[in-house]
Each structure stands twice: as structure tokens, then as C-alpha cells.
Design an enzyme around this catalytic site. Sequence first.
Site, PDB file in Angstrom:
ATOM      1  N   HIS A 236       0.662  -1.508   0.066  1.00 35.21           N
ATOM      2  CA  HIS A 236      -0.082   0.036  -0.005  1.00 35.21           C
ATOM      3  C   HIS A 236       0.799   1.211  -0.062  1.00 35.21           C
ATOM      4  O   HIS A 236       0.599   2.185   0.896  1.00 35.21           O
ATOM      5  CB  HIS A 236      -0.893  -0.058   1.145  1.00 35.21           C
TER       6      HIS A 236
ATOM      7  N   TYR B  27     -13.043   9.888   0.192  1.00 39.52           N
ATOM      8  CA  TYR B  27     -13.248   8.821  -0.882  1.00 39.52           C
ATOM      9  C   TYR B  27     -13.910   7.496   0.023  1.00 39.52           C
ATOM     10  O   TYR B  27     -13.804   6.486  -0.578  1.00 39.52           O
ATOM     11  CB  TYR B  27     -12.050   8.510  -1.898  1.00 39.52           C
TER      12      TYR B  27
END
Length: 452
Positions: free
Chosen positions: A139, A235
Site C-alpha cells: 500500500h 473517498y
Amino acid sequence: MLLLSSVSAQTTTFPVGATTVSVTPLATNLSVPWELIWGPDNFIWMTERGGRISRVNPTTGQVLPLITVPDVVTSSEGGLLGMTLHPDFTASPYVYIVYNYNDNGYKEKLVRYTYSAAGTGSLSNPTVLLGGITANSTHAGSRLIILPDRTLLMTTGDAQQRPEAQNTGALIGKVLRLNLDGTIPADNPVAGNPMYSFGHRNPQGLVRANGKIYSTEHGQDAEDELNLIEPNRNYGWPTVEGNCNLPSEQAFCTANNVRAPLYSWAPTVGIAGVAYYDHPAIPEWRNNLLAVSLRGNKMTQLPLTSNGEAVGNAADFLSGFGRLRAICVSPQGRIYVSTSNRDGRGNPAASDDRILVLENRAYVLATNNARAAAFQLWPNPAQHTVTLHLPGSSSGATVATLHDALGRVVRTTDFAAGQNDLQVSLAGLRAGVYVVRATSGTEQFTRRLVVD
């Protein structure tokens, strides 16, 4: 998904509507190419995760290494990641990269190098613009693009610290916005904060098209995302994955102004790079985003609506090459895609990793002599600016490029829809003879320009 049909050991083809697209290996035996961008020198610029930056000849496939960044540290998904070039590359030959390194733990930083074209080319004078970003072996993000206002966007993953994606004071799980010298723009959503948008898990694609910014993002299990990036929007991650369709997600989305994705892949496909295509060579892909995936082993066509705020019926292509990570488009309408089969999660073929070139070999750029004669520049010779005049209405989006005596692109700019006159700055250009080229739909216009 449309499968490839074999033509020879080197070239395969597949249909896109009435168009036949060929797929040919351009460069082989690479090691996890992470970024591909079309450079102003008409070469492909490439990063490989182990730290190497190279220029790739798009005709021969020759790989011309520039540097292996010495302090890159690879760990699972980490290493040398995204790259972008300064838009005024001749006057400001800066190369921006993002990568992972060790500094009392695993970190990430944004670094600017200076390019010299002397000899075979080199990169030097590394300048850290943003460092010390929390990182993890997974990530990490991270793509870079430069906007017309000369600010830079950088995506970061959540570094497996999921709640930090919602912390607007943290640098991870974000799209960040910086000036090209690393300072924070005065008009960012929060004063003194590089945060541009938040609530991201692992965005690995970033592109600007028709004045809008799009990002592709890895979900966890349920949904990968194509997002329309807007300033100061949330988001959703880690509460929301993909669409706001579960009861807990719906409540969070309503309370936190969450921007739902334009499109999602369910289950996840490991969506990676994304590019915008709007060239007549493959007319069925005009005004489309093309996104490549790792686990999904495919390229997805995402047709945009006229306002760019919705996606039509998607279609999948380019199976049979394994994991796909990076994608870029040339001004000639060719598409370049890199495989990622040597990243520890694929099944590499003997020639992996590769850059593949997708093209319509039957396409020939048309030129109308009468209209070409009406393409005008003034003043000519010019010193500070030159105005380009198009001959009446164009047949599509128009891109103007300025080429030096060696054929290298030194300026690129777009005509707005319906615009016939465009003023181009000549700042930073040396005196000499240049060629101005305007590509408009299926037409191309060329004029000689003298810069005093």
C-alpha cells in the site's frame, strides 16, 4: 473479455469493433517496470521497481539507462514507483520520482532530479521535495502527474494504517498537491496542508483528461475503484470500499460527503495504471480511459460520457500476457503497456517483463492540403510568444507541439473546444528554427517557425 488471436510468434491481434489492434513486444527482459510516460524527446521514460530509470526507444525497443537511484529499497510492493517530467522540459529539465527508502524505518519520498541530454543522457542533483512519509511493504501508491497550473499531484497508499486515510493531517491514504519546488500551494483545500483528497486505500493510477482528474485504486476484496478526484473530497476508506451500497457505508457516505466511484471492479482485479485515449487511430476508444490490472491480467476500456462524469459500458482486452501495471499513449495513437510478472506474484515467461505496443497498423494520418495551407503562425520570426491559427473547425481535439531542430518536442499545448487561435509562450527556447505541428482529429498541420 476478448482473447488474442495469433499472427506470429511476436505479434498477436484482437478486434475492437471494426478496427484490428496488433500487439507486439517492444522491449523485453525488464524487471518490474512500474511507470511508463511518453517523453518530450519522443522516447518512453520508464521506472523499474528496483531503482532503474531509463529511456526506451519506441521504434527499436532499445533501453537506455539513465541512473539506478542508490537509496531505493524494495520490499514486496515498495521500491521505485511513479515518475513525471516537468512540462517545460527544455527550460526546466526536471524529472520527479517517488520511491521507498530506509530512514529509521521504511519511508517514502518525492525527489526531483535534473536531466542532461549530453552523451547517452544522465540524471543528477537529487533534491528531496517531500520526505519522511510513512510507508509499508504494501500500500505505497504512488503515481505523479503535473497539472496545467504547474502543481504536482501525488498519490499515497494507507501504508496499512487504515484509520490514517481519514486523518487529513496525515500524508498517507491521500492525493497530495504540491508546487513544483515542493512547497504547498496557497489555494490547497486546507492552508499549509498538502492534502488534496483523502480516504484512499492504495491509488495506483492517475491521469488528467478533459480538465478532470481520474484515479484508479485498489480495494481490499470487494471492489476496486475508478474515482473522479475533486479537492477536499472524502473517498471513504476504510469505512467504505467501492460503492456506498452497504447500510453502514450509506450512513458514512451521507455524513461525510463521500464521493462514490465512477466505476468499480467486483471482485477486485488489482487495478493499476490508467491512461486517456482520444486518437482516431482506434476510433472505438476515443474519449476512453484505458486501465490495466495486475491480478485481473487485462486492460479495461472505460468510455467516458461527454462531460466526463460517468462511464458507459466497459469492455476487457489484452488477456494472455499476465499481470499488467503501467500504460501510456503516444501522440501517434499507439498504446504502450508493461507487464509485471517478475514482481513476486506472477508467472513470468522467458522474455518477461515486457513493454507491449498496441496499434492499428492500417491507420494513416490524413492531411488536407488546402486546409493545411490555412494553418498560420504569427509573428514569424517570433521572440516571446507565437499565435497559432487553425483553419476553421477541427475534426476533433487539437494538440499543438513545437519541435526543435533535432525533432524533439519542446512544447505541448491543447486547443480548447471550438478554439481557433492559441498563443504559445516561447520562454526558455534558444534562437533557431523550429517546427510547429497541430494534430486535429485525422488531420495534421505543420509550419516552420523561426525564434529570434
